[in-house]
Design an enzyme around this catalytic site. Structure first.
Site, PDB file in Angstrom:
ATOM      1  N   TYR A 118       0.862  -1.187   0.000  1.00 12.24           N
ATOM      2  CA  TYR A 118       0.000   0.000   0.000  1.00 12.24           C
ATOM      3  C   TYR A 118       0.893   1.230   0.000  1.00 12.24           C
ATOM      4  O   TYR A 118       1.845   1.316   0.786  1.00 12.24           O
ATOM      5  CB  TYR A 118      -0.886  -0.014   1.257  1.00 12.24           C
ATOM      6  CG  TYR A 118      -1.775   1.194   1.396  1.00 12.24           C
ATOM      7  CD1 TYR A 118      -3.098   1.160   0.972  1.00 12.24           C
ATOM      8  CD2 TYR A 118      -1.294   2.381   1.961  1.00 12.24           C
ATOM      9  CE1 TYR A 118      -3.909   2.270   1.084  1.00 12.24           C
ATOM     10  CE2 TYR A 118      -2.097   3.497   2.074  1.00 12.24           C
ATOM     11  CZ  TYR A 118      -3.406   3.429   1.636  1.00 12.24           C
ATOM     12  OH  TYR A 118      -4.220   4.531   1.750  1.00 12.24           O
ATOM     13  N   GLU A 206      -3.838   7.255  -4.052  1.00  9.09           N
ATOM     14  CA  GLU A 206      -3.758   6.021  -3.256  1.00  9.09           C
ATOM     15  C   GLU A 206      -3.506   4.840  -4.184  1.00  9.09           C
ATOM     16  O   GLU A 206      -4.308   4.570  -5.080  1.00  9.09           O
ATOM     17  CB  GLU A 206      -5.063   5.805  -2.471  1.00  9.09           C
ATOM     18  CG  GLU A 206      -4.995   4.603  -1.552  1.00  9.09           C
ATOM     19  CD  GLU A 206      -6.341   4.294  -0.894  1.00  9.09           C
ATOM     20  OE1 GLU A 206      -7.336   4.060  -1.616  1.00  9.09           O
ATOM     21  OE2 GLU A 206      -6.401   4.299   0.350  1.00  9.09           O
TER      22      GLU A 206
END
Ligand code: ADP
Ligand code: MG
Length: 398
Positions: A118, A206
């Site tokens: 991530y 993101e």
């Protein structure tokens, strides 16, 4: 303003970020055609909606056993996957129970994933800086990671005066537990993402997952990108990417009249001037046991036309069972506002209880105008009184 994954990937690719090949498709034929232009033999058919969690999502129209909005497909399966998604409603943890209709697809190369990470950039309001968030726990819902294993998330902020430096890149590589060539790739990709963030006035980028492939390449497999609406004037090319069908129709309508409007789930419509007063109005409605149907700030210089459009917006919501108008007449005089409210109420054929609380310049005159209007408007003296009255009126009408 948010954009679709395929748009985000096309944008980030321009900044040099490594992205697998992919093509957007608006029909089954286009999806099949797109797959023919990709190397194969494995493809991923991805529903394009402004919400994450698509992989684990469910289609309303399909049996519960059907696959979600991100599907691995061989060449002969692409058409079927596309047909099952287009026009259907995908429900994910981020869409709410109503889900979102899938009108666009992205057909992309299937990648052999060795590990998922991530990596995100966002605006950290506390420090007034861009923050970089990295975690080894990619592919999962980051809120769950933050809740269950917060130690697996590393966050640092970047000083805008000095910008991105080699040490930031090393921090990202270390946070992801990477060394050697993969660490270099992570440093390079993170630097490019930061440059893209600054260069586009983004509010969030993101990447989840940022994947390591079986052959040792770092690749962006999913990208969620949003921009600061206040900076869009500098980016006409980005404004083009806006997909109005993804936004709440009432909010799109409100933006035409320069009204700050956000749709909420309650039954009491609020028409207020000033964001702070609007927040306080929502709070006090809740304090009295009811829920606001919207946040609406008509702004300081609201005139009759704005008030009328605001009324129309509120009444277009079938959930609204009563309206609370809470206006402070500072620049605007209360008598002018009262006339605006009456004109608007007549024009829109008001069918629900209306409580009005006015305060400020010429308030007595304003109240008198409301009282003599012949309309069933309930006048209130202060914020608490107004909230109690509208909640009581709605209960009475039910
Ligand atoms: P969402 O976050 O909305 O569920 P993602 O694009 O992150 O959608 O896809 C979900 C999962 O599907 C990813 O975590 C990854 O495991 C897999 N996936 C996504 N794109 C690819 C791809 N191009 N090749 C292989 N697997 C993929
Ligand atoms: Mg994802």
């Amino acid at each position: 303003m948010n954009i679709h994954e395929y748009q985000a990937k096309e944008l980030l690719a321009k900044w040099g970020v490594p992205i697998p090949k992919g093509i957007a498709a608006f029909s089954v034929e286009e999806a099949v055609e797109a797959s023919k232009q990709l190397p194969g033999p494995l493809y991923v058919v991805k529903a394009q909606i402004h919400a994450g969690g698509r992989g684990k999502g469910k289609f309303k129209e399909l049996p519960a056993t059907a696959k979600g909005g991100v599907r691995l497909a061989k060449s002969e399966e692409v058409g079927l996957a596309a047909a099952e998604m287009l026009g259907n409603t995908l429900v994910t943890i981020q869409t709410g129970e109503h889900g979102k209709q899938v009108n666009r697809l992205y057909i992309t190369d299937g990648v052999d994933i060795a590990k998922e990470f991530y990596l995100a950039f966002l605006v950290d309001r506390a420090t007034g800086r861009v923050a970089c968030v990295a975690s080894t726990e990619g592919g999962m819902d980051i809120e769950t990671v933050a809740h269950d294993t917060p130690e697996k998330i590393r966050t640092f902020t970047i000083d805008p005066a000095t910008g991105w430096g080699a040490h930031h890149g090393r921090s990202v590589a270390a946070a992801l537990g990477l060394s050697g060539d993969l660490a270099k790739q992570a440093q390079d990709t993170a630097a490019k993402l930061y440059a893209a963030f600054i260069g586009t006035d983004a509010s969030q980028i993101e990447i989840n997952p940022l994947a390591v492939t079986d052959d040792g390449k770092l690749m962006v497999l999913d990208a969620k990108v949003g921009f600061d609406p206040n900076a869009l004037g500098r980016h006409p090319d980005l404004v083009e990417l806006r997909d109005l069908t993804e936004e709440d129709p009432a909010e799109v309508e409100a933006s035409k009249y320069d009204l700050a409007f956000i749709k909420l789930d309650g039954n009491i419509g609020c028409l207020v001037n000033g964001a702070g007063l609007a927040m306080a109005t929502m709070d006090i409605i809740k304090l009295n046991g009811a829920f606001p149907a919207n946040f609406l700030d008509v702004g300081g210089g609201a005139d009759k036309e704005k008030v009328t459009n605001a009324f129309k917006l509120i009444l277009a919501d079938p959930a609204v069972e009563g309206i609370l108008v809470n206006i402070f007449g500072g620049i605007m005089r209360c008598d002018i506002i009262a006339e605006g409210i009456i004109a608007a109420a007549k024009e829109v054929n008001l069918g629900v209880p209306l409580v009005v609380r006015l305060e400020g310049t010429n308030v007595e005159l304003g109240k008198e105008i409301l009282a003599n209007s012949g309309l069933p408007i309930v006048s209130a003296d202060d914020l608490g009184d107004a909230a109690r009255k509208i909640v009581a009126e709605v209960k009475k009408a039910a």
